[in-house]
Enzyme design. Structure first.
Site, PDB file in Angstrom:
ATOM      1  N   ARG A 145       3.475   3.362  -5.272  1.00  0.00           N
ATOM      2  CA  ARG A 145       4.322   4.251  -6.057  1.00  0.00           C
ATOM      3  C   ARG A 145       5.761   4.047  -5.592  1.00  0.00           C
ATOM      4  O   ARG A 145       6.002   3.582  -4.470  1.00  0.00           O
ATOM      5  CB  ARG A 145       3.911   5.712  -5.867  1.00  0.00           C
ATOM      6  CG  ARG A 145       2.479   6.017  -6.300  1.00  0.00           C
ATOM      7  CD  ARG A 145       2.145   7.477  -6.025  1.00  0.00           C
ATOM      8  NE  ARG A 145       0.786   7.832  -6.443  1.00  0.00           N
ATOM      9  CZ  ARG A 145      -0.287   7.785  -5.661  1.00  0.00           C
ATOM     10  NH1 ARG A 145      -0.152   7.397  -4.390  1.00  0.00           N
ATOM     11  NH2 ARG A 145      -1.480   8.125  -6.111  1.00  0.00           N
ATOM     12  N   ARG A 199       2.910  -0.789 -11.032  1.00  0.00           N
ATOM     13  CA  ARG A 199       1.682  -0.322 -10.366  1.00  0.00           C
ATOM     14  C   ARG A 199       0.502  -0.398 -11.334  1.00  0.00           C
ATOM     15  O   ARG A 199      -0.595  -0.808 -10.964  1.00  0.00           O
ATOM     16  CB  ARG A 199       1.889   1.101  -9.854  1.00  0.00           C
ATOM     17  CG  ARG A 199       0.668   1.749  -9.195  1.00  0.00           C
ATOM     18  CD  ARG A 199       1.076   3.091  -8.599  1.00  0.00           C
ATOM     19  NE  ARG A 199      -0.013   4.025  -8.443  1.00  0.00           N
ATOM     20  CZ  ARG A 199      -0.729   4.167  -7.327  1.00  0.00           C
ATOM     21  NH1 ARG A 199      -0.491   3.390  -6.293  1.00  0.00           N
ATOM     22  NH2 ARG A 199      -1.688   5.084  -7.251  1.00  0.00           N
ATOM     23  N   TYR A 213      -7.958   2.701 -16.136  1.00  0.00           N
ATOM     24  CA  TYR A 213      -7.455   1.336 -16.300  1.00  0.00           C
ATOM     25  C   TYR A 213      -8.467   0.416 -16.961  1.00  0.00           C
ATOM     26  O   TYR A 213      -8.097  -0.623 -17.492  1.00  0.00           O
ATOM     27  CB  TYR A 213      -7.038   0.762 -14.943  1.00  0.00           C
ATOM     28  CG  TYR A 213      -5.835   1.458 -14.360  1.00  0.00           C
ATOM     29  CD1 TYR A 213      -4.553   1.138 -14.776  1.00  0.00           C
ATOM     30  CD2 TYR A 213      -5.984   2.448 -13.398  1.00  0.00           C
ATOM     31  CE1 TYR A 213      -3.452   1.787 -14.253  1.00  0.00           C
ATOM     32  CE2 TYR A 213      -4.886   3.100 -12.863  1.00  0.00           C
ATOM     33  CZ  TYR A 213      -3.626   2.765 -13.302  1.00  0.00           C
ATOM     34  OH  TYR A 213      -2.531   3.409 -12.790  1.00  0.00           O
ATOM     35  N   HIS A 256       6.535   2.543 -12.458  1.00  0.00           N
ATOM     36  CA  HIS A 256       5.090   2.771 -12.427  1.00  0.00           C
ATOM     37  C   HIS A 256       4.337   1.752 -13.284  1.00  0.00           C
ATOM     38  O   HIS A 256       3.145   1.539 -13.075  1.00  0.00           O
ATOM     39  CB  HIS A 256       4.772   4.191 -12.889  1.00  0.00           C
ATOM     40  CG  HIS A 256       3.674   4.838 -12.102  1.00  0.00           C
ATOM     41  ND1 HIS A 256       3.762   5.108 -10.745  1.00  0.00           N
ATOM     42  CD2 HIS A 256       2.429   5.250 -12.463  1.00  0.00           C
ATOM     43  CE1 HIS A 256       2.635   5.662 -10.321  1.00  0.00           C
ATOM     44  NE2 HIS A 256       1.813   5.753 -11.338  1.00  0.00           N
ATOM     45  N   LYS A 291       0.854  10.774  -2.079  1.00  0.00           N
ATOM     46  CA  LYS A 291       0.488  11.833  -3.001  1.00  0.00           C
ATOM     47  C   LYS A 291      -0.842  12.459  -2.582  1.00  0.00           C
ATOM     48  O   LYS A 291      -1.803  11.754  -2.314  1.00  0.00           O
ATOM     49  CB  LYS A 291       0.382  11.257  -4.423  1.00  0.00           C
ATOM     50  CG  LYS A 291       0.213  12.297  -5.508  1.00  0.00           C
ATOM     51  CD  LYS A 291       0.238  11.629  -6.874  1.00  0.00           C
ATOM     52  CE  LYS A 291       0.092  12.660  -7.987  1.00  0.00           C
ATOM     53  NZ  LYS A 291       0.129  12.022  -9.322  1.00  0.00           N
ATOM     54  N   HIS A 293      -6.258   6.804  -4.815  1.00  0.00           N
ATOM     55  CA  HIS A 293      -6.756   7.827  -5.728  1.00  0.00           C
ATOM     56  C   HIS A 293      -7.855   8.632  -5.049  1.00  0.00           C
ATOM     57  O   HIS A 293      -8.757   8.065  -4.425  1.00  0.00           O
ATOM     58  CB  HIS A 293      -7.319   7.193  -7.004  1.00  0.00           C
ATOM     59  CG  HIS A 293      -6.260   6.668  -7.920  1.00  0.00           C
ATOM     60  ND1 HIS A 293      -6.523   5.773  -8.938  1.00  0.00           N
ATOM     61  CD2 HIS A 293      -4.924   6.915  -7.987  1.00  0.00           C
ATOM     62  CE1 HIS A 293      -5.410   5.496  -9.580  1.00  0.00           C
ATOM     63  NE2 HIS A 293      -4.429   6.172  -9.022  1.00  0.00           N
TER      64      HIS A 293
END
Length: 349
Positions: free
Chosen positions: A130, A265, A297, A262, A155, A288
């Site tokens: 990120r 990414r 994705y 982003h 995050k 994640h």
């Protein structure tokens, strides 16, 4: 507002969350004529949220952020159970498919960048970082020998290890030599300090703020003086510099897509999936918490377990032997006959 800040810091909310919550709480109080929030009730919260949605036309995510700030205010600061009295649910945010660049487009964008921004964009794509994770890299987090980047407090408060692309190792090493020389000059001039991730570190290790290991890997070009300590520091390169540069690079490269930091990414993830990497491995690389976040994705792939081949592609490749060599009129008659057969079957039923 001081009570709000103390409550946020007690629970170790990030500085960005603190600024966002304080912003929405102030707007809420001002909207209601600067009344103390303890005098306001659930219908006042509803009125403010409706004002944001209908008059200010904010997005669903922005409205939910404002609601989260007010729930924190009433639940954690004023100790009033507001959420159970508030019949307004959180707004469902639309799930959008990510924009993905082809490898050729990624190369074209990177060729338009120079210096620190080129290195940072290369890590966004090559390591799947990120933007803020990349900007907040410190010298101690970059392991050129092992080819690793250590991401701390990302995050959700998670930490992880990301791959460091070998193709930029030499360029990154040269960049860090330049940063080291800059840091030494700063120290000689009475500066050379950096913000530490926690105030407790500053108390435990008073000299850490000047040590090489804690310096930013991508420092800003200017100093600033910290109001609390009086130290002359460098911040990391501001994220808006990278954002503007990447948008401009995509425009210069003629990429006909809406490209952001982003997007690189997203492209990292999609290209790994296309190369056959396991979804769980990619989940760990991205940091994640839930694999369902990573699974989005798979919808941008044209092959794999969720891939669907277009029937037009099957016709083009001649996979319909029953229609090969058949005149167009004959094929139309055949389709019409099948249709009439279905109708007659329905009538018989």
């Amino acid at each position: 507002m001081e009570l709000v800040r103390r409550a946020l810091r007690l629970r170790h909310y990030s500085a960005r969350t603190e600024r966002a919550y304080c912003h929405w709480i102030k707007r809420y109080i001002i909207y209601h004529g600067k009344q103390h929030p303890s005098r306001l009730e659930a219908e006042h919260v509803r009125a403010f949220l409706e004002h944001l949605a209908t008059e200010r036309r904010v997005s669903a995510s922005t409205q939910n952020r404002a609601l989260a700030a007010l729930i924190f205010l009433y639940g954690e600061v004023l100790a009033i159970g507001l959420e159970k009295n508030l019949s307004l649910p959180r707004v469902a945010t639309p799930q959008r498919l990510p924009t993905v660049l082809t490898p050729v487009e990624v190369s074209a964008v990177l060729r338009e960048l120079r210096g620190q921004v080129h290195l940072m964009a290369s890590l966004l794509y090559g390591s799947g970082l990120r933007l803020l994770e990349c900007a907040r890299l410190r010298i101690k987090d970059v392991d050129l020998e092992r080819g690793e980047l250590r991401i701390h407090q990302a995050k959700g408060g998670k930490s992880r290890v990301a791959p460091l692309p070998r193709t930029i190792a030499a360029e990154l090493r040269a960049h860090l030599v330049t940063v080291a020389e800059q840091h030494q000059a700063d120290v000689l001039n009475g500066a050379g300090y950096v913000e530490l991730p926690a105030a407790a570190l500053h108390r435990k290790y008073p000299s850490a703020a000047r040590e090489w290991a804690w310096q930013w890997a991508f420092p800003a070009t200017r100093h600033y003086t910290d109001a609390e300590t009086g130290e002359r520091r460098r911040h990391h390169l501001h994220e808006t510099v990278v954002q503007r540069s990447i948008r401009q690079a995509a425009a210069n490269a003629g990429v006909p897509k809406r490209v952001s930091c982003h997007t690189l990414r997203h492209s990292f993830t999609t290209h790994l999936l296309e190369a056959g990497y396991d979804i769980r491995t990619i989940q760990e690389l991205l940091g994640h918490r839930d694999v369902s976040t990573t699974m989005i994705y798979t919808h941008v792939l044209n092959r794999g377990p969720l891939g669907v081949q277009s029937p037009l592609d099957r016709l083009d490749h001649g996979h319909h032997p029953q229609t090969q060599g058949l005149p167009l009129t004959g094929y139309t008659d055949l389709a019409a006959g099948a249709s009439s057969h279905k109708v007659s079957t329905k009538k018989a039923a």
